[in-house]
Scaffold this motif. Structure first.
Motif, PDB file in Angstrom:
ATOM      1  N   ALA A   1       0.828  -1.213   0.000  1.00 33.25           N
ATOM      2  CA  ALA A   1       0.000   0.000   0.000  1.00 33.25           C
ATOM      3  C   ALA A   1       0.858   1.257   0.000  1.00 33.25           C
ATOM      4  CB  ALA A   1      -0.933   0.002   1.206  1.00 33.25           C
ATOM      5  N   GLU A   2       0.428   2.229  -0.790  1.00 36.40           N
ATOM      6  CA  GLU A   2       1.032   3.565  -0.767  1.00 36.40           C
ATOM      7  C   GLU A   2       0.274   4.375   0.278  1.00 36.40           C
ATOM      8  OE1 GLU A   2       1.748   6.378  -4.413  1.00 36.40           O
ATOM      9  OE2 GLU A   2      -0.198   6.872  -3.509  1.00 36.40           O
ATOM     10  N   ALA A  32      12.337  18.445   2.688  1.00 36.41           N
ATOM     11  CA  ALA A  32      12.462  17.353   1.713  1.00 36.41           C
ATOM     12  C   ALA A  32      13.698  16.509   2.012  1.00 36.41           C
ATOM     13  CB  ALA A  32      12.528  17.926   0.301  1.00 36.41           C
ATOM     14  N   GLN A  33      14.794  17.162   2.339  1.00 38.87           N
ATOM     15  CA  GLN A  33      16.017  16.422   2.655  1.00 38.87           C
ATOM     16  C   GLN A  33      15.873  15.642   3.954  1.00 38.87           C
ATOM     17  OE1 GLN A  33      18.578  19.819   2.488  1.00 38.87           O
ATOM     18  NE2 GLN A  33      18.948  19.648   0.276  1.00 38.87           N
ATOM     19  N   GLU A  34      15.173  16.223   4.930  1.00 44.10           N
ATOM     20  CA  GLU A  34      14.917  15.500   6.180  1.00 44.10           C
ATOM     21  C   GLU A  34      14.067  14.256   5.939  1.00 44.10           C
ATOM     22  OE1 GLU A  34      15.012  19.593   8.891  1.00 44.10           O
ATOM     23  OE2 GLU A  34      13.124  18.526   8.535  1.00 44.10           O
ATOM     24  N   ALA A  35      13.058  14.392   5.069  1.00 38.85           N
ATOM     25  CA  ALA A  35      12.208  13.244   4.751  1.00 38.85           C
ATOM     26  C   ALA A  35      13.018  12.137   4.084  1.00 38.85           C
ATOM     27  CB  ALA A  35      11.048  13.683   3.862  1.00 38.85           C
ATOM     28  N   ARG A  36      13.892  12.510   3.188  1.00 41.11           N
ATOM     29  CA  ARG A  36      14.711  11.503   2.508  1.00 41.11           C
ATOM     30  C   ARG A  36      15.661  10.824   3.492  1.00 41.11           C
ATOM     31  NH1 ARG A  36      15.496  10.871  -2.554  1.00 41.11           N
ATOM     32  NH2 ARG A  36      17.781  10.905  -2.438  1.00 41.11           N
ATOM     33  N   ARG A  37      16.234  11.593   4.400  1.00 44.93           N
ATOM     34  CA  ARG A  37      17.130  10.987   5.395  1.00 44.93           C
ATOM     35  C   ARG A  37      16.375  10.051   6.331  1.00 44.93           C
ATOM     36  NH1 ARG A  37      19.830  16.139   5.181  1.00 44.93           N
ATOM     37  NH2 ARG A  37      18.579  16.948   6.932  1.00 44.93           N
ATOM     38  N   ALA A  38      15.079  10.320   6.527  1.00 40.88           N
ATOM     39  CA  ALA A  38      14.254   9.442   7.367  1.00 40.88           C
ATOM     40  C   ALA A  38      13.871   8.149   6.658  1.00 40.88           C
ATOM     41  CB  ALA A  38      12.990  10.170   7.813  1.00 40.88           C
ATOM     42  N   GLY A  39      14.202   8.048   5.373  1.00 39.22           N
ATOM     43  CA  GLY A  39      13.929   6.826   4.634  1.00 39.22           C
ATOM     44  C   GLY A  39      12.805   6.909   3.630  1.00 39.22           C
ATOM     45  N   PHE A  40      12.238   8.095   3.407  1.00 36.68           N
ATOM     46  CA  PHE A  40      11.187   8.236   2.402  1.00 36.68           C
ATOM     47  C   PHE A  40      11.802   8.236   0.998  1.00 36.68           C
ATOM     48  CE2 PHE A  40       8.742   9.791   5.998  1.00 36.68           C
ATOM     49  CZ  PHE A  40       7.473   9.308   5.728  1.00 36.68           C
ATOM     50  N   GLU A  41      11.463   7.221   0.223  1.00 38.03           N
ATOM     51  CA  GLU A  41      11.895   7.188  -1.173  1.00 38.03           C
ATOM     52  C   GLU A  41      11.059   8.142  -2.023  1.00 38.03           C
ATOM     53  OE1 GLU A  41      12.051   3.337  -2.910  1.00 38.03           O
ATOM     54  OE2 GLU A  41      12.895   2.400  -1.113  1.00 38.03           O
ATOM     55  N   HIS A  42       9.805   8.355  -1.606  1.00 39.82           N
ATOM     56  CA  HIS A  42       8.877   9.131  -2.422  1.00 39.82           C
ATOM     57  C   HIS A  42       8.526  10.432  -1.706  1.00 39.82           C
ATOM     58  CE1 HIS A  42       8.720   5.657  -4.923  1.00 39.82           C
ATOM     59  NE2 HIS A  42       8.143   4.919  -4.001  1.00 39.82           N
ATOM     60  N   HIS A  68       9.211  13.549  -7.254  1.00 42.39           N
ATOM     61  CA  HIS A  68       7.899  13.931  -7.788  1.00 42.39           C
ATOM     62  C   HIS A  68       7.709  15.423  -7.597  1.00 42.39           C
ATOM     63  CE1 HIS A  68       3.523  14.143  -8.283  1.00 42.39           C
ATOM     64  NE2 HIS A  68       3.509  12.886  -8.666  1.00 42.39           N
ATOM     65  N   VAL A  69       7.176  16.088  -8.625  1.00 40.55           N
ATOM     66  CA  VAL A  69       6.820  17.504  -8.553  1.00 40.55           C
ATOM     67  C   VAL A  69       5.413  17.666  -9.113  1.00 40.55           C
ATOM     68  CG1 VAL A  69       7.303  19.837  -9.415  1.00 40.55           C
ATOM     69  CG2 VAL A  69       9.197  18.343  -8.718  1.00 40.55           C
ATOM     70  N   SER A  70       4.557  18.346  -8.360  1.00 42.49           N
ATOM     71  CA  SER A  70       3.239  18.751  -8.851  1.00 42.49           C
ATOM     72  C   SER A  70       3.281  20.259  -9.050  1.00 42.49           C
ATOM     73  CB  SER A  70       2.137  18.399  -7.849  1.00 42.49           C
ATOM     74  OG  SER A  70       2.099  17.016  -7.594  1.00 42.49           O
ATOM     75  N   ARG A 102      10.054  10.841 -11.318  1.00 41.35           N
ATOM     76  CA  ARG A 102      11.079   9.909 -11.754  1.00 41.35           C
ATOM     77  C   ARG A 102      10.431   8.531 -11.892  1.00 41.35           C
ATOM     78  NH1 ARG A 102      15.666  12.796 -11.335  1.00 41.35           N
ATOM     79  NH2 ARG A 102      15.732  14.440  -9.735  1.00 41.35           N
ATOM     80  N   PRO A 103      11.077   7.590 -12.581  1.00 42.76           N
ATOM     81  CA  PRO A 103      10.485   6.250 -12.722  1.00 42.76           C
ATOM     82  C   PRO A 103      10.116   5.662 -11.360  1.00 42.76           C
ATOM     83  CG  PRO A 103      12.381   6.464 -14.178  1.00 42.76           C
ATOM     84  CD  PRO A 103      12.352   7.706 -13.325  1.00 42.76           C
ATOM     85  N   GLY A 104       8.867   5.194 -11.250  1.00 38.63           N
ATOM     86  CA  GLY A 104       8.383   4.603 -10.014  1.00 38.63           C
ATOM     87  C   GLY A 104       7.877   5.602  -8.996  1.00 38.63           C
ATOM     88  N   GLY A 105       7.938   6.891  -9.314  1.00 42.78           N
ATOM     89  CA  GLY A 105       7.560   7.902  -8.349  1.00 42.78           C
ATOM     90  C   GLY A 105       6.154   8.443  -8.493  1.00 42.78           C
ATOM     91  N   GLN A 106       5.365   7.892  -9.388  1.00 43.21           N
ATOM     92  CA  GLN A 106       4.001   8.381  -9.568  1.00 43.21           C
ATOM     93  C   GLN A 106       3.192   8.243  -8.286  1.00 43.21           C
ATOM     94  OE1 GLN A 106       2.207   6.285 -12.825  1.00 43.21           O
ATOM     95  NE2 GLN A 106       3.625   7.083 -14.339  1.00 43.21           N
TER      96      GLN A 106
END
Length: 392
Positions: free
Chosen positions: A112-113, A167-177, A208-210, A265-269
């Motif tokens: 699940a997403e 955004a960088q904090e989220a990525r460091r926490a392990g969020f790929e998306h 991902h960018v909206s 990016r690929p897989g980021g939808q």
């Protein structure tokens, strides 16, 4: 045309369409302040009339209990999207409680997403660590712009650099998306402002960018300023040029469009939103939330107090609903699927619509690809007109 009910809070029998993805949308109505362009169903502390996040969560639990009973044996939930409002005002613990309430009544698919929106100013490294531990897989950050004067016009309260740090904090926490939202066409914005914002999102490493053209919605502070001529209305030609600039910059960085206003990016939808566009089904929980199951669409009462009051009585907090007939379902299928990069299946069109589609191909607005119609670069700028011409 849809048949609109005259009796509120009395949904008809809901029959889940077999095979369609099923998601949950959770609406968090709280905001610290109101942005000048926003017309969403949100409330600042002064507008809540005593409603609290704790009371909202208790009411949400009751709605999810009633929803589960109403749906019977529902399919596994493939996507969850917590939106608002400002969900991050609940903190990581509050958002974990939301997900716990969902798990109590629904089964989440193994893959699940699970997405939440967040205002950068109400996040921190500990917040993102808490979200990951709770089971969230995706976070969407409202940035809008890195230009201070653009943020001021939009009445955004965060500093220009905070969304990128978040955004960088989220990525460091392990969020790929990680998604970043942009708005283009704000009065006073120039091309360089937008390009710097796009570059900042790219450099932050999001997948991902909206990006949305600014719309002046009736009843907003921005609309009042435009009406009083304190600010100019967005210019359509400027909006088109900004879209093209943004598309080229994002594509060069490996973020390709998959829906007219979304790049990844690929897989980021965003799978939850793809479900909307592909005719999926979802239960919308929370004040003002919309749901769609089978051919029935409904919407909840808006104010958190009215929402909680209905649930206190053991009633679903439905304001009204409509049953969509085949013609309306067809119109919405065309309108939504035409916006996707994989296009609108030509099998959905009747003979007259196919003839009009041939004309759109000749005009360079769409191209035929793998039994589907796909918007060209020029067609994306005129997507609404393309749909209108296909249907009439």
């Amino acid at each position: 045309m849809p048949v609109v009910s005259t009796q509120a809070a009395q949904l008809p029998e809901l029959v889940l369409a077999p095979g369609a993805p099923f998601g949950l949308y959770i609406h968090v109505p709280f905001c610290a302040t109101r942005c000048g362009y926003c017309d969403f169903n949100t409330y600042t502390p002064a507008e809540l009339g005593g409603a609290t996040p704790a009371g909202w969560l208790a009411a949400l639990r009751t709605e999810l209990t009633l929803a589960s009973a109403r749906l019977g044996t529902a399919p596994a939930v493939s996507t969850v999207f917590v939106g608002g409002g400002t969900p991050s005002l609940l903190g990581a613990a509050g958002l974990a409680a939301v997900l716990d309430a969902i798990r109590e009544h629904f089964t989440l698919a193994p893959d699940a997403e699970v997405t939440t929106e967040a205002n950068p100013e109400s996040t921190s490294p500990a917040f993102f660590d808490g979200l990951r531990a709770a089971g969230y897989t995706r976070v969407s950050l409202g940035m809008q712009s890195t230009a201070a004067h653009v943020l001021a016009t939009l009445d955004r309260v965060h500093s220009p650099g905070r969304p990128l740090e978040a955004a960088q904090e989220a990525r460091r926490a392990g969020f790929e998306h990680v998604n970043i939202d942009l708005i283009y066409g704000t009065p006073g914005e120039n091309d360089d402002d937008l390009m710097r914002s796009a570059d900042a999102a790219i450099e932050a490493g999001v997948d991902h960018v909206s990006a949305y053209a600014l719309i002046v919605e009736d009843g907003t502070a921005l609309a009042r300023k435009v009406r009083r001529r304190e600010l100019p209305a967005p210019d359509d030609d400027v909006l088109a040029r900004r879209y093209e600039l943004l598309d080229r910059r994002l594509a060069a960085a490996g973020l390709d469009w998959y829906e007219v206003s979304n790049w990844s990016r690929p897989g980021g939808q965003c799978r939850h939103n793809v479900g909307y566009w592909n005719g999926g089904q979802w239960w919308g929980a929370g004040p003002g939330a919309h749901g769609y199951v089978g051919t029935t669409r409904w919407w909840n009462v808006k104010h958190p107090n009215a929402y909680a009051s209905a649930l206190d009585k053991g009633e679903l907090p439905v304001a009204d609903f409509e049953n969509l007939d085949a013609a309306t379902v067809h119109v919405e299928d065309v309108m939504l699927r035409m916006r996707l990069r994989n296009g609108l299946p030509t099998a959905l069109l009747d003979d007259d619509e196919r003839a009009r589609a041939d004309r759109a191909v000749r005009d360079g607005l769409v191209r035929a690809a793998d039994d589907a119609l796909v918007l060209t670069d020029r067609g994306r700028l005129l997507a609404d007109a393309v749909v209108r011409d296909l249907l009439t």
